[in-house]
Design a protein around this motif. Structure first.
Motif, PDB file in Angstrom:
ATOM      1  N   PHE A  95       0.933  -1.308  -0.050  1.00 48.56           N
ATOM      2  CA  PHE A  95      -0.110   0.190   0.050  1.00 48.56           C
ATOM      3  C   PHE A  95       0.877   1.249  -0.027  1.00 48.56           C
ATOM      4  CE2 PHE A  95      -2.929  -2.907   1.475  1.00 48.56           C
ATOM      5  CZ  PHE A  95      -4.197  -2.654   0.987  1.00 48.56           C
ATOM      6  N   ILE A  96       0.310   2.605  -0.324  1.00 40.40           N
ATOM      7  CA  ILE A  96       0.965   3.697  -0.475  1.00 40.40           C
ATOM      8  C   ILE A  96       0.357   4.575   0.500  1.00 40.40           C
ATOM      9  CG2 ILE A  96       1.583   5.530  -2.103  1.00 40.40           C
ATOM     10  CD1 ILE A  96       3.106   3.158  -2.721  1.00 40.40           C
ATOM     11  N   ASP A 120     -11.283  -5.696   4.525  1.00 35.49           N
ATOM     12  CA  ASP A 120     -12.503  -5.363   3.658  1.00 35.49           C
ATOM     13  C   ASP A 120     -12.240  -5.656   2.365  1.00 35.49           C
ATOM     14  OD1 ASP A 120     -13.894  -4.829   5.920  1.00 35.49           O
ATOM     15  OD2 ASP A 120     -13.226  -2.750   5.994  1.00 35.49           O
ATOM     16  N   ASN A 121     -10.941  -6.074   1.789  1.00 41.61           N
ATOM     17  CA  ASN A 121     -10.635  -6.313   0.649  1.00 41.61           C
ATOM     18  C   ASN A 121     -10.829  -5.076  -0.368  1.00 41.61           C
ATOM     19  OD1 ASN A 121      -9.406  -7.505  -1.505  1.00 41.61           O
ATOM     20  ND2 ASN A 121     -11.415  -8.117  -2.210  1.00 41.61           N
ATOM     21  N   ALA A 122     -10.355  -3.696   0.319  1.00 44.80           N
ATOM     22  CA  ALA A 122     -10.801  -2.420  -0.190  1.00 44.80           C
ATOM     23  C   ALA A 122      -9.503  -1.941  -0.982  1.00 44.80           C
ATOM     24  CB  ALA A 122     -10.950  -1.670   1.014  1.00 44.80           C
ATOM     25  N   ASP A 123      -9.523  -1.008  -1.998  1.00 51.49           N
ATOM     26  CA  ASP A 123      -8.565  -0.397  -2.714  1.00 51.49           C
ATOM     27  C   ASP A 123      -7.792   0.715  -2.070  1.00 51.49           C
ATOM     28  OD1 ASP A 123      -8.531  -2.018  -5.061  1.00 51.49           O
ATOM     29  OD2 ASP A 123     -10.367  -1.214  -5.681  1.00 51.49           O
ATOM     30  N   ILE A 124      -8.627   1.075  -1.128  1.00 51.44           N
ATOM     31  CA  ILE A 124      -8.343   2.533  -0.328  1.00 51.44           C
ATOM     32  C   ILE A 124      -9.068   2.510   0.934  1.00 51.44           C
ATOM     33  CG2 ILE A 124      -8.393   4.891  -0.177  1.00 51.44           C
ATOM     34  CD1 ILE A 124      -9.079   5.151  -3.331  1.00 51.44           C
ATOM     35  N   ALA A 125      -8.166   2.854   1.975  1.00 52.90           N
ATOM     36  CA  ALA A 125      -8.722   3.023   3.332  1.00 52.90           C
ATOM     37  C   ALA A 125      -8.674   4.349   3.813  1.00 52.90           C
ATOM     38  CB  ALA A 125      -8.072   2.114   4.389  1.00 52.90           C
ATOM     39  N   VAL A 126      -9.665   4.904   4.413  1.00 50.01           N
ATOM     40  CA  VAL A 126      -9.704   6.177   5.058  1.00 50.01           C
ATOM     41  C   VAL A 126      -9.839   6.524   6.407  1.00 50.01           C
ATOM     42  CG1 VAL A 126     -10.832   8.511   4.177  1.00 50.01           C
ATOM     43  CG2 VAL A 126     -10.822   6.816   2.668  1.00 50.01           C
ATOM     44  N   CYS A 127      -9.419   7.490   6.946  1.00 50.67           N
ATOM     45  CA  CYS A 127      -9.711   7.916   8.320  1.00 50.67           C
ATOM     46  C   CYS A 127     -10.093   9.601   8.294  1.00 50.67           C
ATOM     47  CB  CYS A 127      -8.432   7.538   9.259  1.00 50.67           C
ATOM     48  SG  CYS A 127      -7.256   8.602   8.893  1.00 50.67           S
ATOM     49  N   GLY A 128     -10.316   9.834   9.727  1.00 52.65           N
ATOM     50  CA  GLY A 128     -10.506  11.115   9.909  1.00 52.65           C
ATOM     51  C   GLY A 128      -9.199  11.871  10.342  1.00 52.65           C
ATOM     52  N   TYR A 129      -9.253  13.075  10.256  1.00 55.33           N
ATOM     53  CA  TYR A 129      -8.120  14.063  10.787  1.00 55.33           C
ATOM     54  C   TYR A 129      -8.428  15.058  11.612  1.00 55.33           C
ATOM     55  CZ  TYR A 129      -9.166  17.424   6.972  1.00 55.33           C
ATOM     56  OH  TYR A 129      -9.751  18.256   5.888  1.00 55.33           O
ATOM     57  N   ASP A 130      -7.602  15.623  12.196  1.00 53.77           N
ATOM     58  CA  ASP A 130      -7.698  16.965  12.947  1.00 53.77           C
ATOM     59  C   ASP A 130      -6.634  18.028  12.405  1.00 53.77           C
ATOM     60  OD1 ASP A 130      -9.169  15.776  14.859  1.00 53.77           O
ATOM     61  OD2 ASP A 130      -7.724  15.352  16.218  1.00 53.77           O
ATOM     62  N   LYS A 131      -7.333  19.116  12.346  1.00 50.41           N
ATOM     63  CA  LYS A 131      -6.663  20.173  11.725  1.00 50.41           C
ATOM     64  C   LYS A 131      -6.084  21.093  12.969  1.00 50.41           C
ATOM     65  CE  LYS A 131      -7.069  24.186   8.313  1.00 50.41           C
ATOM     66  NZ  LYS A 131      -8.007  24.616   7.318  1.00 50.41           N
ATOM     67  N   ILE A 132      -4.724  21.351  13.157  1.00 51.17           N
ATOM     68  CA  ILE A 132      -4.498  22.011  14.513  1.00 51.17           C
ATOM     69  C   ILE A 132      -3.452  23.022  14.186  1.00 51.17           C
ATOM     70  CG2 ILE A 132      -5.030  19.740  15.770  1.00 51.17           C
ATOM     71  CD1 ILE A 132      -1.970  19.262  15.563  1.00 51.17           C
ATOM     72  N   ILE A 165      -5.117  13.524  -0.054  1.00 53.86           N
ATOM     73  CA  ILE A 165      -4.365  12.304  -0.104  1.00 53.86           C
ATOM     74  C   ILE A 165      -3.934  11.596   0.943  1.00 53.86           C
ATOM     75  CG2 ILE A 165      -4.141  13.049  -2.581  1.00 53.86           C
ATOM     76  CD1 ILE A 165      -1.181  13.520  -1.565  1.00 53.86           C
ATOM     77  N   TRP A 166      -3.675  12.446   2.156  1.00 55.59           N
ATOM     78  CA  TRP A 166      -3.137  12.030   3.356  1.00 55.59           C
ATOM     79  C   TRP A 166      -3.563  11.369   4.464  1.00 55.59           C
ATOM     80  CZ3 TRP A 166      -5.528  15.466   5.788  1.00 55.59           C
ATOM     81  CH2 TRP A 166      -5.582  16.816   5.415  1.00 55.59           C
ATOM     82  N   ASN A 167      -4.901  11.483   4.298  1.00 57.22           N
ATOM     83  CA  ASN A 167      -5.706  10.726   5.453  1.00 57.22           C
ATOM     84  C   ASN A 167      -6.139   9.142   4.712  1.00 57.22           C
ATOM     85  OD1 ASN A 167      -7.555  11.782   3.504  1.00 57.22           O
ATOM     86  ND2 ASN A 167      -9.296  11.751   5.115  1.00 57.22           N
ATOM     87  N   LYS A 168      -5.491   8.767   3.838  1.00 58.26           N
ATOM     88  CA  LYS A 168      -5.777   7.678   3.137  1.00 58.26           C
ATOM     89  C   LYS A 168      -4.783   6.751   2.852  1.00 58.26           C
ATOM     90  CE  LYS A 168      -9.242  10.236   0.653  1.00 58.26           C
ATOM     91  NZ  LYS A 168      -8.764  11.408   1.208  1.00 58.26           N
ATOM     92  N   ILE A 169      -4.965   5.342   2.678  1.00 57.89           N
ATOM     93  CA  ILE A 169      -3.752   4.514   2.099  1.00 57.89           C
ATOM     94  C   ILE A 169      -4.416   3.826   0.806  1.00 57.89           C
ATOM     95  CG2 ILE A 169      -2.475   4.279   4.102  1.00 57.89           C
ATOM     96  CD1 ILE A 169      -3.603   1.327   4.228  1.00 57.89           C
TER      97      ILE A 169
END
Length: 331
Positions: A95-96, A120-132, A165-169
């Motif tokens: 993964f990238i 989940d055999n997914a091409d992309i995984a996504v999470c939340g993020y905090d802007k600080i 792009i950065w809250n994902k792999i």
């Protein structure tokens, strides 16, 4: 270096790519947050974008001899998109992931997203993020948790996804199969990459957990003055976006219009407005007659009218809020 190979013959689970430009104040924290990840089978690829500060020396001094940290140099046209493509060309991960050189990640960021994507055999995984900032929390973003489909079904989620792009792999083989890379050096390069990937993904999986820290400071790109060259870059962005959507035979004209409208207003908010707001009436006229006319043709006048109306409404709202906040008179 790595004794065990993961599936698809990738020797590491995740390649983390960092495009670095004059990040001497932040790069140690960024890389350290990746080195201490709970997922050990990773590599860190740093691409220097012609920095003129001590960023390169810092990376060499502190990470020389660490066998999963690699430093490369962009000697050509600058821009984070160009650097990330260099990183992709060297990446060996299943993964990238992309981390900006002034941000940092939670210890479980990579492991959480990796386990989600594999399970989940997914091409992309996504999470939340905090802007600080250094001393304040600004806002957070949390996607709707669940497993979702790309393609036409993804269009319904446009307003709930932030195209960073950065809250994902991303699954490496998926990117290669679909020839997904950065088509622009800067200004919208991440929007285009993220949109193309999420649309083409068979599945993507999301968690509400905030695992990425988007750090704001006066040196960041988002806080530097926007130059007029941004209009040319945004024009190129819409050219590439149009080329991509026209190739997707399943998309209706209504869907394409919805996609373009979404990014049109995003470009105004993020790029065009900060520049236009600081211009004098004479400069705005020159902008319409020169840059707008070249980029938008007959739509140049409509673009100027739209921006003028936007800032008129903005100024009116700002004055109204100031009036509402005035202390009550004691006369």
């Amino acid at each position: 270096m790595f004794s065990n190979e993961s599936k698809d013959n990738f020797p590491v689970k995740i390649s983390v790519i960092i495009a670095m430009k004059n990040a001497e104040k932040y790069i140690l924290r960024t890389i350290d947050s990746i080195i201490v990840q709970s997922l050990p089978e990773i590599e860190i690829i740093v691409i220097d974008d012609n920095s003129d500060d001590s960023s390169v020396n810092i990376v060499k001094q502190y990470y020389d001899g660490i066998d999963n940290v690699f430093l490369y140099h962009n000697r050509g046209i600058g821009g984070p998109g160009i650097c990330r493509n260099i990183g992709l060309s060297h990446a060996r991960g299943e993964f990238i992931a992309f981390v900006d050189s002034d941000d940092f990640i939670a210890t479980e960021f990579l492991e959480t997203l990796y386990n989600m994507a594999v399970q989940d055999n997914a091409d992309i995984a996504v999470c939340g993020y905090d802007k600080i900032t250094s001393d304040a929390f600004l806002r957070s973003y949390a996607p709707d948790a669940g497993i979702y489909c790309g393609g036409n079904a993804f269009i319904e989620k446009l307003n709930t996804i932030e195209f960073v792009i950065w809250n994902k792999i991303y699954k490496h083989s998926f990117l290669k199969k679909n020839d997904i890379s950065f088509r622009l050096p800067c200004y919208g390069e991440d929007w285009l990459f993220s949109f193309e990937a999420m649309f083409l993904a068979k599945k993507y999986t999301c968690t509400k957990k905030s695992l990425y820290y988007y750090y704001q400071h006066c040196d960041s790109v988002s806080h530097k003055p926007v130059e007029t060259g941004v209009f040319s870059s945004i024009y190129d962005f819409f050219i590439f976006l149009d080329e991509f959507t026209q190739k997707q035979k399943s998309l209706t004209e209504k869907m394409i219009s919805q996609i373009e409208t979404n990014f049109f207003f995003s470009s105004i908010t993020c790029y065009i407005a900060p520049l236009y707001d600081k211009m004098s009436p004479h400069e705005r006229l020159l902008l319409r007659d020169n840059i707008f006319s070249r980029q938008f043709g007959q739509g140049a006048l409509h673009m100027k009218i739209l921006l003028d109306a936007f800032f008129t409404l903005y100024s009116y709202t700002e004055q109204s809020l100031k009036y509402d906040r005035r202390p009550e008179s004691h006369i």
